[in-house]
Design a protein around this motif. Structure first.
Motif, PDB file in Angstrom:
ATOM      1  N   ALA A  33     -49.537  59.639  30.205  1.00  0.00           N
ATOM      2  CA  ALA A  33     -49.279  58.164  30.240  1.00  0.00           C
ATOM      3  C   ALA A  33     -50.486  57.552  29.959  1.00  0.00           C
ATOM      4  O   ALA A  33     -51.697  57.744  30.607  1.00  0.00           O
ATOM      5  CB  ALA A  33     -48.756  58.087  31.683  1.00  0.00           C
ATOM      6  N   GLY A  34     -50.248  56.380  29.126  1.00  0.00           N
ATOM      7  CA  GLY A  34     -51.509  55.724  28.622  1.00  0.00           C
ATOM      8  C   GLY A  34     -51.217  54.380  28.870  1.00  0.00           C
ATOM      9  O   GLY A  34     -50.515  53.757  29.343  1.00  0.00           O
ATOM     10  N   GLY A  35     -52.048  53.557  28.008  1.00  0.00           N
ATOM     11  CA  GLY A  35     -52.302  51.970  28.022  1.00  0.00           C
ATOM     12  C   GLY A  35     -53.739  51.844  28.223  1.00  0.00           C
ATOM     13  O   GLY A  35     -54.324  51.259  27.386  1.00  0.00           O
ATOM     14  N   ILE A  38     -56.266  57.234  30.222  1.00  0.00           N
ATOM     15  CA  ILE A  38     -55.094  57.996  30.314  1.00  0.00           C
ATOM     16  C   ILE A  38     -54.785  58.717  31.588  1.00  0.00           C
ATOM     17  O   ILE A  38     -55.880  58.933  32.272  1.00  0.00           O
ATOM     18  CB  ILE A  38     -55.025  58.964  29.116  1.00  0.00           C
ATOM     19  N   ALA A  94     -56.125  61.474  36.428  1.00  0.00           N
ATOM     20  CA  ALA A  94     -56.069  60.280  35.681  1.00  0.00           C
ATOM     21  C   ALA A  94     -57.582  60.048  35.296  1.00  0.00           C
ATOM     22  O   ALA A  94     -58.509  59.875  36.082  1.00  0.00           O
ATOM     23  CB  ALA A  94     -55.401  59.266  36.693  1.00  0.00           C
ATOM     24  N   SER A  95     -57.694  59.283  34.197  1.00  0.00           N
ATOM     25  CA  SER A  95     -59.009  58.810  33.837  1.00  0.00           C
ATOM     26  C   SER A  95     -58.625  57.337  33.425  1.00  0.00           C
ATOM     27  O   SER A  95     -58.089  57.019  32.278  1.00  0.00           O
ATOM     28  CB  SER A  95     -59.586  59.612  32.461  1.00  0.00           C
ATOM     29  N   ILE A 100     -53.722  52.338  37.982  1.00  0.00           N
ATOM     30  CA  ILE A 100     -52.134  52.048  38.614  1.00  0.00           C
ATOM     31  C   ILE A 100     -51.552  53.197  37.701  1.00  0.00           C
ATOM     32  O   ILE A 100     -51.885  54.176  37.383  1.00  0.00           O
ATOM     33  CB  ILE A 100     -51.805  50.714  38.420  1.00  0.00           C
ATOM     34  N   GLU A 101     -50.287  52.826  37.874  1.00  0.00           N
ATOM     35  CA  GLU A 101     -49.599  53.943  37.042  1.00  0.00           C
ATOM     36  C   GLU A 101     -50.052  54.312  35.743  1.00  0.00           C
ATOM     37  O   GLU A 101     -50.175  55.164  35.312  1.00  0.00           O
ATOM     38  CB  GLU A 101     -47.864  53.588  37.239  1.00  0.00           C
ATOM     39  N   LEU A 102     -50.016  53.156  34.803  1.00  0.00           N
ATOM     40  CA  LEU A 102     -50.613  52.968  33.616  1.00  0.00           C
ATOM     41  C   LEU A 102     -51.697  52.415  33.999  1.00  0.00           C
ATOM     42  O   LEU A 102     -52.157  52.999  34.720  1.00  0.00           O
ATOM     43  CB  LEU A 102     -50.142  52.361  32.554  1.00  0.00           C
ATOM     44  N   HIS A 103     -51.686  50.962  33.761  1.00  0.00           N
ATOM     45  CA  HIS A 103     -50.829  50.298  32.870  1.00  0.00           C
ATOM     46  C   HIS A 103     -50.645  50.909  31.600  1.00  0.00           C
ATOM     47  O   HIS A 103     -51.716  51.477  31.369  1.00  0.00           O
ATOM     48  CB  HIS A 103     -51.073  48.987  32.553  1.00  0.00           C
TER      49      HIS A 103
END
Ligand SMILES: Cc1ncc(COP(=O)(O)O)c(C=O)c1O
Lengths: 103, 498
Positions: A33-35, A38, A94-95, A100-103
């Protein structure tokens, strides 16, 4: 890197009793999941072989892992199963500077 | 020049300075003797500041800046971010001493020009958004959202209603649900339909007497315009909820339509996206928020108003949610945005959205054959491709993004929005030439070919950058985010041994 994959008893039971379509195999897959930053979550899916897969045998079961996913996996990865959450694979991470979730 | 790849701490030499002062003509005092003991730091506690000459300092930071990728050195199709060119005239105007050398505590009579600019900017943005009043205070899009939601809360409370739910489509930018929860609301996610748009039936199921507002981004993060926008607005209004428009993608609709015309009550804009103020790197932004008449009493104070011939600050709004930012927002940024609006004019802004939409569709068409394209309709300012075809060949979107670095491009936004598998979100913006877009499309097509014929080159990319493929796993699991001399010394020793 030498990958060691272990399955808990419940995961093994579930895998052995799951009906898998022809040409499909269990696969440890990295879901990204990214934005902004990641996060990588590992899942167990059933699908066709990919070109650069590694195949790991565990108790007669062939588990596929693509090169991309392999890079992100810990050397020792455990697969567990429970009815609520399904298969649980290894440690996800998560890095992100804005995790948060992404963003 | 290798030396300038070192950290500034490594270049440092004891006693080296970057200034020269005239010989002191007063007797020097020993601070160690004059200051109370507890105020004196010992060696251990002393701030470990680097000691370098002015030239070393300039070279060090210039070398660092050359390693950066910015709009001024290359194409930057980072979807959802509108990385368009920031005209240099904005900088010239922002540097005029009448704007750059004033202080917010100066008497209002001495800063009338600055207030006039802020007032005019409010007026212009009100026309651009179809709103009745604007606050320039919020310093980013997310803060604009939060400000808007605090007004939503105040509005319902004033009417004696308790509404706690904010509806957000699943394709929304992550800041939308985040702002809603920071403002104390519960959020409910509305799934998209197969065309990537808000599913009206799902929306109807979620709207009720607890609905405070719907937050909608239009065009959404897939670059798609909500075709049922009027019906969506009606459903929410009929249930007594307010409509919040995330206008961060306004680049696609400038001069064509307005959130006001679509029936929305509140909107924020990202000046650092649509109105060419510097963007990224954590620099100051601006996320002005606009409202329709019913919500004016709740706007942040002080408000900048015109009183006869002069401009004044008015805080006399008892229902206001209060101040959300020090002084009057990020003033220097507001000057740049105003410069942009005035140099473009109404016609120019209209051409902006035409260019942004044309460019996105041109690139989409050129790439559509080579990548999965989950949404086939005409897009607005950006579009989303999927790397699912390449995934089957064992190459991921992240690998292709790294490979793009070899061609000198900043990769598109990847793995977003979350409802697209292996997503690649591309926003070329209106400021790029056809040649640039063609060269980028050629690079993408070449990469798609490489994935089929020679995947190793993609999997091991980047090859031409200052550093190669980073160990993202290490970076995520064991990040080292602070430099310490001890660690560095240890690292050097280890390297020598190895
Ligand atoms: C659609 C949308 N909404 C909100 C935001 C948040 O804006 P900011 O980063 O200024 O807080 C962005 C940022 O790009 C965006 O694309």
């Amino acid at each position: 890197m030498n990958l060691v994959v272990t399955l808990t008893e419940s995961a093994l039971d579930k895998l052995k009793t799951t009906e898998i379509k022809e040409e499909q195999y269990p696969r440890i897959d990295a879901d990204i999941a990214g934005g902004c930053g990641i996060s990588v979550k590992f899942t167990l899916v059933f699908d066709e072989p990919r070109r650069n897969d590694s195949v790991i045998e565990y108790d007669g079961i062939q588990i596929h892992i693509d090169l991309f996913t392999k890079r992100y996996l810990d050397e020792e990865t455990q697969i567990d199963y429970n009815d609520e959450q399904g298969f649980l694979v290894g440690e996800s991470f998560a890095s992100s500077a804005c995790a948060i979730e992404l963003h | 020049m290798v030396e300038y790849n070192d950290l500034i701490f490594e270049i440092s030499r004891p006693g080296r300075v970057g200034y020269s002062l005239p010989k002191s003509d007063v007797e020097s005092v020993d601070l160690q003797e004059k200051l109370p003991k507890h105020l004196i730091r010992d060696e251990e506690e002393a701030a470990d500041l680097p000691e370098v000459s002015e030239l070393q300092l300039v070279r060090h930071y210039t070398a660092l800046s050359n390693k950066n990728h910015g709009i001024d050195n290359g194409f930057y199709p980072l979807g959802s971010c509108t990385m368009k060119y920031n005209p240099k005239i904005n900088e010239d105007i922002a540097r005029l001493p009448g704007f750059s050398r004033i202080h917010p505590y100066q008497q209002a009579e001495t800063t009338q020009g600055a207030f006039e600019l802020l007032y005019n900017l409010q007026e212009e943005l009100a026309v651009i958004t179809g709103m009745d009043a604007i606050s320039l205070q919020p310093s980013a899009g997310a803060q604009g959202e939060w400000t808007g939601l605090m007004m939503v809360r105040a509005y319902h409370e004033q009417k004696g209603e308790s509404r706690n739910k904010v509806l957000v489509p699943d394709s929304a930018h992550g800041t939308n649900p985040a702002s809603a929860s920071v403002a104390g609301f519960d959020t409910a996610t509305i799934p998209s339909d197969e065309n990537g748009l808000v599913d009206l039936e799902e929306l109807k199921k979620h709207v009720d007497s607890d609905t405070a507002a719907l937050m909608l981004t239009n065009p959404n993060t897939l670059g798609l315009f909500e075709t049922e926008i009027e019906e969506i607005a009606k459903v929410v209004h009929d249930a007594g909820g307010l409509l919040y428009y995330d206008g961060a993608n306004a680049n696609a609709i400038l001069g064509k339509t307005t959130p006001g015309a679509m029936g929305f009550d509140i909107v924020h804009l990202n000046l650092h996206k649509t109105f060419t103020t510097p963007h990224g790197g954590g620099g100051p932004g601006a996320g002005p928020v606009g409202v329709k008449e019913d919500l004016i009493p709740y706007l942040p104070v002080p408000r900048i108003e015109k009183d006869g011939e002069s401009y004044v600050l008015n805080s006399d709004y008892p229902l206001s949610i209060g101040r959300v930012k020090g002084y009057h927002g990020n003033f220097g940024i507001l000057v740049r945005a105003y410069t942009y609006i005035r140099t473009m004019g109404a016609e120019g802004l209209s051409e902006v959205s035409e260019g942004a939409v044309l460019h996105a569709n041109y690139l989409r068409k050129r790439l559509e054959e080579h990548f999965e394209s989950p949404y086939k309709q005409l897009c607005k300012h950006e579009f989303v491709l999927s790397g699912s075809r390449q995934k089957k060949l064992g190459v991921r979107t992240l690998d292709m993004a790294k490979r793009l670095l070899d061609f000198g491009y900043h990769p598109p936004t990847i793995y977003f929005p979350l409802n697209v598998e292996e997503g690649l979100m591309i926003e070329p913006t209106e400021t790029e030439s056809k040649e640039t877009m063609d060269a980028f499309a050629d690079a993408m097509i070449q990469i798609a070919k490489e994935v089929e014929e020679n995947p190793g080159i993609v999997l091991e990319a980047p090859h031409t950058t200052v550093v190669g493929r980073l160990d993202e796993v290490q970076a995520a699991r064991k990040p080292i985010v602070r430099y310490t001399k001890e660690k560095d010394a240890q690292k050097k020793k280890d390297t020598v041994k190895a």
